[in-house]
Scaffold this motif. Structure first.
Motif, mmCIF file in Angstrom:
data_model
loop_
_atom_site.group_PDB
_atom_site.id
_atom_site.type_symbol
_atom_site.label_atom_id
_atom_site.label_comp_id
_atom_site.label_asym_id
_atom_site.label_seq_id
_atom_site.Cartn_x
_atom_site.Cartn_y
_atom_site.Cartn_z
ATOM 1 N N PRO A 14 0.819 -1.230 0.000
ATOM 2 C CA PRO A 14 0.000 0.000 0.000
ATOM 3 C C PRO A 14 0.843 1.266 0.000
ATOM 4 N N VAL A 15 2.026 1.220 0.626
ATOM 5 C CA VAL A 15 2.900 2.396 0.614
ATOM 6 C C VAL A 15 3.354 2.691 -0.813
ATOM 7 N N PHE A 16 3.743 1.637 -1.541
ATOM 8 C CA PHE A 16 4.191 1.797 -2.928
ATOM 9 C C PHE A 16 3.064 2.332 -3.809
ATOM 10 N N ILE A 17 1.869 1.761 -3.650
ATOM 11 C CA ILE A 17 0.728 2.213 -4.455
ATOM 12 C C ILE A 17 0.393 3.666 -4.131
ATOM 13 N N GLY A 18 0.371 4.007 -2.850
ATOM 14 C CA GLY A 18 0.024 5.373 -2.452
ATOM 15 C C GLY A 18 1.026 6.401 -2.952
ATOM 16 N N THR A 19 2.325 6.112 -2.807
ATOM 17 C CA THR A 19 3.342 7.080 -3.229
ATOM 18 C C THR A 19 3.374 7.230 -4.746
ATOM 19 N N ILE A 73 3.860 -2.053 -15.581
ATOM 20 C CA ILE A 73 5.077 -2.279 -14.794
ATOM 21 C C ILE A 73 5.055 -3.664 -14.154
ATOM 22 N N ILE A 74 3.940 -4.010 -13.517
ATOM 23 C CA ILE A 74 3.872 -5.255 -12.751
ATOM 24 C C ILE A 74 3.896 -6.475 -13.662
ATOM 25 N N LEU A 75 3.156 -6.438 -14.750
ATOM 26 C CA LEU A 75 3.024 -7.617 -15.609
ATOM 27 C C LEU A 75 4.154 -7.737 -16.624
ATOM 28 N N HIS A 76 4.625 -6.609 -17.155
ATOM 29 C CA HIS A 76 5.593 -6.682 -18.253
ATOM 30 C C HIS A 76 6.872 -5.883 -17.980
ATOM 31 N N PHE A 77 6.991 -5.277 -16.805
ATOM 32 C CA PHE A 77 8.119 -4.391 -16.486
ATOM 33 C C PHE A 77 8.275 -3.347 -17.586
ATOM 34 N N ASP A 78 7.147 -2.781 -18.008
ATOM 35 C CA ASP A 78 7.102 -1.812 -19.091
ATOM 36 C C ASP A 78 6.722 -0.456 -18.513
ATOM 37 N N PHE A 79 7.635 0.518 -18.625
ATOM 38 C CA PHE A 79 7.397 1.857 -18.095
ATOM 39 C C PHE A 79 6.840 2.801 -19.160
ATOM 40 N N GLY A 240 20.847 4.771 5.960
ATOM 41 C CA GLY A 240 19.934 3.973 5.159
ATOM 42 C C GLY A 240 18.976 4.824 4.352
ATOM 43 N N THR A 241 18.422 5.838 4.981
ATOM 44 C CA THR A 241 17.491 6.709 4.260
ATOM 45 C C THR A 241 18.225 7.640 3.296
ATOM 46 N N ASP A 242 19.510 7.849 3.532
ATOM 47 C CA ASP A 242 20.257 8.777 2.695
ATOM 48 C C ASP A 242 20.668 8.162 1.359
ATOM 49 N N ILE A 243 20.623 6.833 1.251
ATOM 50 C CA ILE A 243 20.992 6.192 -0.012
ATOM 51 C C ILE A 243 20.065 6.654 -1.132
ATOM 52 N N GLY A 244 18.764 6.605 -0.866
ATOM 53 C CA GLY A 244 17.813 7.087 -1.857
ATOM 54 C C GLY A 244 17.942 8.575 -2.100
ATOM 55 N N VAL A 279 7.803 9.795 -13.993
ATOM 56 C CA VAL A 279 7.140 8.855 -13.085
ATOM 57 C C VAL A 279 7.948 7.557 -12.984
ATOM 58 N N GLY A 280 8.512 7.088 -14.103
ATOM 59 C CA GLY A 280 9.317 5.874 -14.068
ATOM 60 C C GLY A 280 10.543 6.024 -13.188
ATOM 61 N N LEU A 281 11.235 7.155 -13.306
ATOM 62 C CA LEU A 281 12.424 7.406 -12.487
ATOM 63 C C LEU A 281 12.074 7.456 -11.005
ATOM 64 N N VAL A 282 11.014 8.190 -10.687
ATOM 65 C CA VAL A 282 10.641 8.338 -9.276
ATOM 66 C C VAL A 282 10.106 7.019 -8.718
ATOM 67 N N THR A 283 9.447 6.219 -9.543
ATOM 68 C CA THR A 283 8.956 4.910 -9.089
ATOM 69 C C THR A 283 10.111 4.018 -8.633
ATOM 70 N N VAL A 284 11.187 4.005 -9.406
ATOM 71 C CA VAL A 284 12.354 3.209 -9.026
ATOM 72 C C VAL A 284 12.969 3.759 -7.736
ATOM 73 N N LEU A 285 13.018 5.081 -7.590
ATOM 74 C CA LEU A 285 13.567 5.675 -6.368
ATOM 75 C C LEU A 285 12.712 5.326 -5.153
ATOM 76 N N VAL A 286 11.396 5.247 -5.329
ATOM 77 C CA VAL A 286 10.513 4.834 -4.230
ATOM 78 C C VAL A 286 10.859 3.416 -3.781
ATOM 79 N N LEU A 287 11.083 2.525 -4.734
ATOM 80 C CA LEU A 287 11.476 1.154 -4.395
ATOM 81 C C LEU A 287 12.801 1.125 -3.644
#
Length: 310
Positions: A14-19, A73-79, A240-244, A279-287
């Motif tokens: 839910p955190v990933f979906i919300g962000t 993204i989830i099914l095909h890793f397509d951004f 740990g938080t500073d890596i992102g 959005v693709g760049l920020v999605t990876v940073l969220v992960l």
């Protein structure tokens, strides 16, 4: 431990979906039309603009666009593809992230080694001249903006001394990445040094330290095992938080030193209103943020045996 990790992974969903939803809504709420921007000042026929918007799915409701984006993204890793060039965003990510990972990794090592070393040195001498020197030095690093520090480094070490190149010409060469890595790590290094210094100074007065000394343990063991392990918990949290933050916050540093990584790509995407790329760049940073926070929580048990996970 296994149950704790599984529970944390489930909480990430839910955190990933919300962000990502919040980021998606913010990006697509930016003013301007990316399709009309393709034609510049000449403008375009409304029918042509409508057709391109339909082909890109931009005429769909915003939540439908988000659903299509996430399923891709989830099914095909397509951004998706860039609007202007039609290039797959996955290729853009593949070009940008390795560069920033090399820069952020070098900055993280500098931050870790120098920051902790300065913090331990100051904490062991709390209230003395060495402690005051470290506090003044770190305050100076915190006070100077990144772009000012970057220009100072380029002026002194590149133009006056000639030790380094002013701009990075080969982003796979770590020697060319050294100067921008130092600039990128400077602010975080100051915070790590101050956190370490405060934690060391506090734990030196703790009861378990007096007990360890009274038992006659060697000074190396008292400091290296008892003092350091307990003092590193707040420092590890910050690291740990500073890596992102290092990966996503390199926009100014990469621009100063002509590095084509995540920061530069984010800046260009904002200017061109390339919402899919952004959005693709920020999605990876969220992960990255989510998994580094999990790793930090697991490291707590390593540093402090009293911590147990149910």
């Amino acid at each position: 431990m296994g149950r704790y990790v599984a529970r944390r992974l489930l909480q990430m969903i839910p955190v990933f979906i919300g962000t990502t939803l919040l980021i998606f809504l913010m990006v697509y709420a930016l003013p301007g039309d990316p399709v009309r921007a393709l034609f510049g000042d000449k403008g375009a026929d409304p029918a042509t603009v409508a057709r391109i918007r339909h082909d890109l799915g931009l005429d769909q409701p915003i939540l439908k666009q988000y659903w299509d984006y996430m399923t891709g993204i989830i099914l095909h890793f397509d951004f998706g593809n860039q609007i202007a060039s039609g290039r797959p965003v996955r290729e853009v990510l593949g070009d940008a992230f390795p560069v920033t990972i090399r820069l952020a990794s070098l900055a993280f090592v500098i931050e870790l080694v120098v920051g902790i070393a300065l913090g331990v040195w100051a904490g062991m001498r709390a209230g003395k001249l060495a402690d005051s020197m470290v506090l003044i030095f770190t305050l100076l690093l915190i006070s100077v903006p990144v772009f000012v520090l970057g220009f100072i480094f380029k002026l002194v070490f590149a133009f006056q001394l000639g030790w380094m190149t002013p701009n990075v010409q080969d982003d796979s060469n770590y020697s060319q990445l050294l100067m921008p890595a130092i600039v990128l790590a400077a602010l975080s290094l100051a915070y790590v040094a101050r956190l370490t210094r405060t934690s060391i100074a506090e734990n030196l007065r703790a009861d378990y330290m007096r007990t360890a000394v009274a038992k006659g343990l060697p000074r190396r063991r008292v400091i290296g095992v008892h003092l350091m392990r307990n003092s590193m918990i707040p420092v590890v949290t910050f690291l740990g938080t500073d890596i992102g933050a290092l990966m996503g916050g390199a926009v100014v540093t990469e621009g100063l030193f002509n590095i084509h990584g995540v920061g530069g790509t984010i800046y260009e995407s904002i200017l061109r209103r390339e919402g899919t790329t952004l959005v693709g760049l920020v999605t990876v940073l969220v992960l990255v943020f989510l998994f580094t926070s999990l790793l930090v929580d697991l490291l707590y048990a390593v540093l402090d045996p009293r911590i147990r996970y149910a």
